[in-house]
Scaffold this active site. Structure first.
Site: not given
Ligand code: MN
Length: 427
Positions: A137, A142, A210, A242, A249, A253, A262, A266
């Site tokens: 992350y 972001h 990503e 991703d 989420q 989370y 997630k 991917s």
């Protein structure tokens, strides 16, 4: 060993279009199914795929210590485990075989028939068996955008963020190569204002732009990798979408981080571009805003100037570019991520994959997710066909591309292109 494969003056006897991502200076590695239904390890120059298993059997890698079956495998894991010296020797040799001044293979019609394939004769597979997948992350833009939207604009970054390359352990069983469609996931969400969750299709399916790096065997249990050695254990990079379900989420989370939002898919680009090939594109990264602990301090240029782009193609319509970003914006670089990942002694294996985290740039047109681009859906994006998008619709295809360019040489990743299908229905 010198990196002769990167010589910018070299030309290939294979045709390469001017804007190709795959000039002879690239020489990526991948795995494909051939027209004869055989899985092999290969590389690519221009729009020609090259069967490295066949080249090896014909003796073209003589003098390089390789086992007989190293390229006759379903994955690159064993080749990657051979280490940087071997990767470099093989890339240098491939550059030599396809150099316009080398007539050995060029003039051998029989060998060429065995070794060379058009792209429409092959089907790209996952390049590695990914044992473990970690997602970081690491983009400050972001993390700031997400923190601003969901918490507090004045304290957008959590207190740990400027000290730790934050990450979580992802799921490798749902990593798929470009071209494999994905179903819209279902799950639990908490509608606004409700006090109990509902079950149903995610309404906020999103991409995350990503890049991911693939590692070689790096350390034993208990042994941290010093930051100055970290890049030695990075084989190369791919583009990574991703996929994320933002509504799932948001509800799930806390407190352990992302889970089912997630792990449904991917997507990665199928050709691994080596760190060696990216050597000419090193740049300085962002300056640290706070002092970093010693094990995270590095010298030299550890960031890479890789132009990134995301398009959405609605069903039956032309694609629209929705974001242009760059890998160089990452606040935490790959060496820091790997040093941090192993500082507790966690072993890293050949074929592990580490995602960068969503790569957002400083301007609103460089954000790496629809969540940010449409600012939680408040500012929908106009598409070329007149429709609007806040998130991804059923039957949209999301396409990510990336390339480096300097002094007339362009090295690229091709693309990762994935269609979002409606919710899975049992027949
Ligand atoms: Mn991610």
């Amino acid at each position: 060993m010198p990196l002769t494969a990167n010589n910018p003056d070299r030309k290939s006897w294979l045709h390469v279009d001017k804007n190709s991502d795959f000039p002879i200076q690239n020489i990526p590695f991948g795995v494909f199914l051939t027209r004869d239904d055989i899985v092999t390890i290969g590389t690519r120059i221009g729009d020609t795929a090259i069967d490295l298993g066949a080249l090896h059997q014909l003796g073209y890698f003589e003098g390089i210590p390789l086992t007989d079956d190293i390229f006759l495998q379903d994955t690159l894991n064993d080749f990657i485990a051979d280490g940087r010296k071997t990767w470099r020797a093989v890339r240098n040799r491939i550059a030599d075989i396809f150099d316009s001044n080398n007539k050995t293979l060029k003039d051998n019609k029989h060998h060429k028939e065995i070794v060379l394939f058009r792209l429409d004769e092959i089907e790209m597979q996952l390049p590695v068996q990914i044992g473990d997948y970690t997602d970081f992350y690491s983009s400050i833009e972001h993390a700031t955008n997400v923190g601003t939207m969901f918490r507090d604009p004045d304290n957008a970054l959590l207190p740990n963020w400027l000290h730790i390359p934050v990450g979580y352990h992802g799921r490798s069983s749902s990593i798929i190569p470009s071209g494999i469609p994905v179903h819209r996931p279902q799950g639990q969400t908490l509608p606004n204002g409700a006090d109990a969750p509902v079950f149903g299709p995610s309404r906020l399916v999103d991409f995350e732009l990503e890049m991911a790096f693939i590692t070689t065997d790096a350390n034993d249990l208990g042994e941290p990798i010093p930051i100055k050695e970290a890049e030695e254990y990075i084989f190369g990079l791919v583009l990574l979408n991703d996929w994320s379900a933002r509504d799932i989420q948001k509800w799930e989370y806390v407190p352990l981080g992302p889970f089912l939002a997630k792990s449904f898919a991917s997507s990665i680009s199928p050709w691994i571009v080596t760190l060696d090939a990216l050597e000419p594109y090193r740049v300085e990264g962002p300056k640290p805003l706070k002092p970093q602990l010693e094990y995270l301090q590095f010298k030299g240029k550890k960031s890479y100037d890789i132009n990134l782009e995301v398009s959405i193609r609605p069903s039956g319509a032309k694609e629209t570019v929705v974001s242009k970003s760059n890998f160089k914006y990452m606040y935490w670089n790959m060496a820091q991520q790997l040093a941090h990942h192993t500082i507790n002694g966690c072993p890293i294996n050949s074929g592990d994959m580490m995602g960068s985290g969503t790569i957002s740039g400083p301007t609103p047109d460089s954000y790496g997710s629809m969540l940010e681009l449409s600012w939680r859906g408040e500012k929908p994006i106009k598409m070329k066909d007149g429709s609007e998008r806040s998130f991804i619709n059923d039957n949209d295809t999301v396409i990510m591309r990336g390339f480096c360019e300097k002094d007339g040489t362009r090295i690229g990743f091709g693309e990762v292109s994935t269609k979002l299908l409606p919710v899975f229905k049992r027949k």
